[in-house]
Design a protein around this motif. Structure first.
Motif, PDB file in Angstrom:
ATOM      1  N   ALA A 133       0.829  -1.207   0.000  1.00  0.00           N
ATOM      2  CA  ALA A 133       0.000   0.000   0.000  1.00  0.00           C
ATOM      3  C   ALA A 133       0.860   1.252   0.000  1.00  0.00           C
ATOM      4  CB  ALA A 133      -0.930  -0.004   1.216  1.00  0.00           C
ATOM      5  N   PHE A 134       1.895   1.255   0.843  1.00  0.00           N
ATOM      6  CA  PHE A 134       2.764   2.438   0.948  1.00  0.00           C
ATOM      7  C   PHE A 134       3.483   2.712  -0.366  1.00  0.00           C
ATOM      8  CE2 PHE A 134       6.867   4.427   1.765  1.00  0.00           C
ATOM      9  CZ  PHE A 134       6.490   5.544   2.488  1.00  0.00           C
ATOM     10  N   PHE A 135       4.099   1.673  -0.938  1.00  0.00           N
ATOM     11  CA  PHE A 135       4.903   1.907  -2.143  1.00  0.00           C
ATOM     12  C   PHE A 135       4.036   2.120  -3.386  1.00  0.00           C
ATOM     13  CE2 PHE A 135       8.293  -0.089   0.441  1.00  0.00           C
ATOM     14  CZ  PHE A 135       9.237   0.924   0.319  1.00  0.00           C
ATOM     15  N   LEU A 136       2.816   1.563  -3.393  1.00  0.00           N
ATOM     16  CA  LEU A 136       1.900   1.860  -4.493  1.00  0.00           C
ATOM     17  C   LEU A 136       1.594   3.350  -4.538  1.00  0.00           C
ATOM     18  CD1 LEU A 136      -0.113   1.102  -6.737  1.00  0.00           C
ATOM     19  CD2 LEU A 136      -1.799   0.639  -4.946  1.00  0.00           C
TER      20      LEU A 136
ATOM     21  N   GLN B  75       2.502   6.633  -6.897  1.00  0.00           N
ATOM     22  CA  GLN B  75       1.488   7.563  -7.382  1.00  0.00           C
ATOM     23  C   GLN B  75       1.879   9.016  -7.084  1.00  0.00           C
ATOM     24  OE1 GLN B  75      -0.377   5.893  -9.691  1.00  0.00           O
ATOM     25  NE2 GLN B  75      -2.159   6.950  -8.880  1.00  0.00           N
ATOM     26  N   GLY B  76       2.405   9.235  -5.880  1.00  0.00           N
ATOM     27  CA  GLY B  76       2.843  10.579  -5.508  1.00  0.00           C
ATOM     28  C   GLY B  76       3.939  11.099  -6.419  1.00  0.00           C
TER      29      GLY B  76
ATOM     30  N   SER C 131      -2.283   6.902   2.571  1.00  0.00           N
ATOM     31  CA  SER C 131      -2.189   8.365   2.673  1.00  0.00           C
ATOM     32  C   SER C 131      -0.745   8.808   2.880  1.00  0.00           C
ATOM     33  CB  SER C 131      -3.067   8.856   3.831  1.00  0.00           C
ATOM     34  OG  SER C 131      -4.419   8.527   3.618  1.00  0.00           O
ATOM     35  N   LEU C 132      -0.019   8.095   3.740  1.00  0.00           N
ATOM     36  CA  LEU C 132       1.380   8.450   4.003  1.00  0.00           C
ATOM     37  C   LEU C 132       2.238   8.263   2.762  1.00  0.00           C
ATOM     38  CD1 LEU C 132       1.857   6.854   7.545  1.00  0.00           C
ATOM     39  CD2 LEU C 132       1.667   9.287   6.987  1.00  0.00           C
ATOM     40  N   GLY C 133       1.902   7.258   1.952  1.00  0.00           N
ATOM     41  CA  GLY C 133       2.671   7.021   0.730  1.00  0.00           C
ATOM     42  C   GLY C 133       2.574   8.174  -0.246  1.00  0.00           C
ATOM     43  N   VAL C 134       1.367   8.760  -0.378  1.00  0.00           N
ATOM     44  CA  VAL C 134       1.181   9.901  -1.281  1.00  0.00           C
ATOM     45  C   VAL C 134       2.038  11.080  -0.834  1.00  0.00           C
ATOM     46  CG1 VAL C 134      -0.473  11.582  -2.163  1.00  0.00           C
ATOM     47  CG2 VAL C 134      -1.154   9.198  -1.895  1.00  0.00           C
ATOM     48  N   VAL C 135       2.014  11.350   0.477  1.00  0.00           N
ATOM     49  CA  VAL C 135       2.789  12.468   1.019  1.00  0.00           C
ATOM     50  C   VAL C 135       4.277  12.226   0.827  1.00  0.00           C
ATOM     51  CG1 VAL C 135       3.335  13.783   3.095  1.00  0.00           C
ATOM     52  CG2 VAL C 135       0.993  13.021   2.694  1.00  0.00           C
ATOM     53  N   ALA C 136       4.721  10.991   1.116  1.00  0.00           N
ATOM     54  CA  ALA C 136       6.146  10.668   1.017  1.00  0.00           C
ATOM     55  C   ALA C 136       6.638  10.713  -0.425  1.00  0.00           C
ATOM     56  CB  ALA C 136       6.412   9.290   1.615  1.00  0.00           C
ATOM     57  N   GLY C 137       5.775  10.308  -1.368  1.00  0.00           N
ATOM     58  CA  GLY C 137       6.197  10.244  -2.761  1.00  0.00           C
ATOM     59  C   GLY C 137       6.713  11.551  -3.299  1.00  0.00           C
ATOM     60  N   SER C 138       6.045  12.641  -2.967  1.00  0.00           N
ATOM     61  CA  SER C 138       6.479  13.944  -3.475  1.00  0.00           C
ATOM     62  C   SER C 138       7.472  14.615  -2.535  1.00  0.00           C
ATOM     63  CB  SER C 138       5.264  14.850  -3.682  1.00  0.00           C
ATOM     64  OG  SER C 138       4.530  14.975  -2.479  1.00  0.00           O
ATOM     65  N   SER C 139       7.274  14.485  -1.214  1.00  0.00           N
ATOM     66  CA  SER C 139       8.113  15.198  -0.252  1.00  0.00           C
ATOM     67  C   SER C 139       9.533  14.637  -0.183  1.00  0.00           C
ATOM     68  CB  SER C 139       7.474  15.173   1.143  1.00  0.00           C
ATOM     69  OG  SER C 139       7.287  13.844   1.593  1.00  0.00           O
ATOM     70  N   VAL C 140       9.679  13.323  -0.282  1.00  0.00           N
ATOM     71  CA  VAL C 140      11.018  12.718  -0.218  1.00  0.00           C
ATOM     72  C   VAL C 140      11.864  13.169  -1.398  1.00  0.00           C
ATOM     73  CG1 VAL C 140      12.290  10.541  -0.399  1.00  0.00           C
ATOM     74  CG2 VAL C 140      10.351  10.734   1.166  1.00  0.00           C
ATOM     75  N   LEU C 141      11.284  13.156  -2.599  1.00  0.00           N
ATOM     76  CA  LEU C 141      12.036  13.586  -3.779  1.00  0.00           C
ATOM     77  C   LEU C 141      12.394  15.063  -3.691  1.00  0.00           C
ATOM     78  CD1 LEU C 141      10.330  11.730  -6.755  1.00  0.00           C
ATOM     79  CD2 LEU C 141      12.238  11.027  -5.333  1.00  0.00           C
ATOM     80  N   GLY C 142      11.457  15.858  -3.152  1.00  0.00           N
ATOM     81  CA  GLY C 142      11.757  17.276  -2.962  1.00  0.00           C
ATOM     82  C   GLY C 142      12.888  17.481  -1.975  1.00  0.00           C
ATOM     83  N   TRP C 143      12.896  16.675  -0.912  1.00  0.00           N
ATOM     84  CA  TRP C 143      13.948  16.784   0.113  1.00  0.00           C
ATOM     85  C   TRP C 143      15.308  16.355  -0.433  1.00  0.00           C
ATOM     86  CZ3 TRP C 143      16.371  12.589   2.959  1.00  0.00           C
ATOM     87  CH2 TRP C 143      17.190  13.040   3.989  1.00  0.00           C
ATOM     88  N   LEU C 144      15.324  15.342  -1.318  1.00  0.00           N
ATOM     89  CA  LEU C 144      16.586  14.860  -1.886  1.00  0.00           C
ATOM     90  C   LEU C 144      17.099  15.758  -3.005  1.00  0.00           C
ATOM     91  CD1 LEU C 144      15.879  11.008  -2.084  1.00  0.00           C
ATOM     92  CD2 LEU C 144      17.359  12.202  -0.460  1.00  0.00           C
TER      93      LEU C 144
END
Length: 486
Positions: free
Chosen positions: A313-316, A320-321, A439-452
């Motif tokens: 669920a998280f990585f799906l 998507q994010g 829900s956490l996966g969607v947030v992480a998908g965009s925020s992690v890439l932005g942070w990196l």
């Protein structure tokens, strides 16, 4: 005596026919011959409302009457032909005694509730950032407002899961539908960023009550050998929401307003609440230990099946994010129109829906969910890497089609895995955490890439590698389990 659906269709059809004739023969001549513009506006609104009622009657008849889809198609077509409804009424009058009513399937309401929950989510995507800016939000607040829904939605998911096991899914469904619909109406009163933040907190939280309860209700009323197929069919409504939601909100908001878009969705939610109160209240949910997978010990919760489902669920949704964040930027960098991003996402959704509704959905009851999960995750990873290397529209469409196949394999697999790994008594809690990871996966998908601070191509490649490693891990663990069992 219960009114036959065909009689209801006849009544609404005649009303639609009369309102259509009034519009054509009275209102339009008054506008173009006498210059009374209000005639078309008023009569057009009345005809639109009657047509919506007629469309609901067609849908209700299609659900309750044992006839072919040609009847529904004909009922829809004649609405656009002058006097068509009246001619068709003669056929319907004879059909009342010929066709009997089918038993109502409560699963249709559950599917509709899933559609409502996800169209509520997807309809926000094209309009929320611009709406926040229109009420005076700064760039930082706009981003915060967009992400706030997912954060509070996570809390709602968890609470829904816990309460579903204690008081049953029906009460949570009713609470979620009514509260979400009422909260959607609050957008009419938003005039400042502060009040928008408050509305977003409530919106995300109460909307989070719906999905875990809906999927728990569906899972607890399904026999074992049809779980995968039913989850796949449920995924159809998620895919339809992903296709219809952004297009509907984008078009309607441009012609009316963002609050009006949310009001339309609120009306749908209230209608479903009424239907749920009528048809789902007395529906018995069987709780049996026969649902438990042989690898699940009584009373255990975080077993390997549940953990795999949560990771899926998280990585799906992480994937998507990333798609939502990087694909529009990639398309823009290639010099294409921004509308291409929307059609690409629609392509992925359409392919996924076809996988869900065609006979391909039988795979989910014939192949172990860990196998389809590993394949689906791998296809998502490969697609992410291929997107970074795609520079033509044809290549992008093909890759997004491949992404749709991966999504279609992964979504039912992780749901089926979760169902088989939990008992009915713990399934609400399991689904609560499951959609919290969504829900956490969607947030992480965009925020992690932005942070990196990765480039567009680097972001796609990084995500592809992560998904492929996850796929290999799932496949390896399955093989390891098979060796231990032998």
């Amino acid at each position: 005596m219960r009114t036959h659906p065909i009689n209801f269709l006849r009544i609404t059809g005649l009303l639609d026919g009369f309102s259509f004739l009034f519009l054509l023969c009275i209102a339009m001549p008054m506008k173009y011959a006498l210059g009374i513009d209000a005639a078309v506006s008023v009569m057009g609104s009345i005809h639109g409302a009657v047509f919506c009622l007629y469309a609901l009657a067609i849908l209700y008849a299609a659900i309750r009457v044992n006839w072919s889809l040609w009847w529904s198609a004909a009922a829809f077509i004649v609405a656009f032909i002058p006097f068509g409804n009246f001619v068709f009424d003669f056929k319907l009058k004879k059909a009342v005694t010929k066709y009997k009513m089918k038993p109502f399937n409560p699963a249709l309401i559950v599917y509709s509730i899933v559609f409502f929950s996800f169209i509520d989510l997807f309809a926000q995507l094209p309009v929320m950032s611009t709406f926040a800016a229109s009420v005076g939000a700064s760039t930082f607040i706009v981003g915060f407002v967009v992400g706030l829904y997912s954060l509070t939605n996570t809390a709602g998911n968890v609470l829904s899961g816990i309460l579903t096991d204690k008081i049953g899914p029906f009460k949570l469904l009713m609470a979620g539908l009514v509260l979400t619909s009422c909260t959607l109406l609050l957008y009419y009163f938003v005039e400042s960023p502060a009040f928008l933040i408050i509305v977003r907190i409530f919106h995300g939280f109460v909307a989070g009550l719906i999905v875990p309860a809906a999927f728990t209700f569906s899972a607890n009323t399904t026999i074992n050998n049809e779980q995968g197929k039913k989850v796949a069919f449920t995924g159809t409504f998620v895919g339809l929401a992903a296709i219809i939601g952004p297009a509907f909100s984008g078009i309607m908001a441009s012609k009316t307003s963002v609050p009006f878009v949310f009001t339309c969705i609120a009306v749908l939610g209230l209608i479903l609440a009424v239907l749920s109160a009528i048809f789902l209240r007395k529906y018995k949910v069987s709780k049996t230990e026969k649902e438990v997978n042989v690898h699940t010990s009584a009373g255990s919760f975080f077993n390997i099946g549940v953990i795999k489902a949560y990771c899926g669920a998280f990585f799906l949704m992480f994937s998507q994010g990333v798609i939502a964040y990087l694909l529009p930027l990639h398309v823009q960098t290639l010099g294409y129109d921004s509308r291409l991003s929307g059609t690409l996402l629609s392509t992925f959704g359409i392919i996924a829906v076809l996988m869900f509704v065609l006979p391909t959905n039988r795979i989910f009851d014939r192949v172990a969910p860990s196998v389809t999960m590993a394949i689906g995750m791998g296809l998502l990873g490969i697609s992410q890497m291929l997107i970074s290397q795609s520079t033509t529209t044809l290549a992008l469409y093909i890759v997004l089609g491949l992404y749709g196949i991966g999504f279609a394999l992964l979504f039912p697999s992780i749901n089926t895995m979760l169902i088989r790994a939990t008992t009915a008594e713990l399934r609400g809690k399991a689904y609560g955490y499951f959609y919290a990871f969504f829900s956490l996966g969607v947030v992480a998908g965009s925020s992690v890439l932005g942070w990196l601070s990765l480039s567009i191509i680097g972001g796609f490649l990084f995500t592809g590698v992560i998904l492929l490693l996850t796929s290999v891990t799932i496949a390896f663990h399955k093989n390891k389990d098979q060796v231990l069992n032998h």
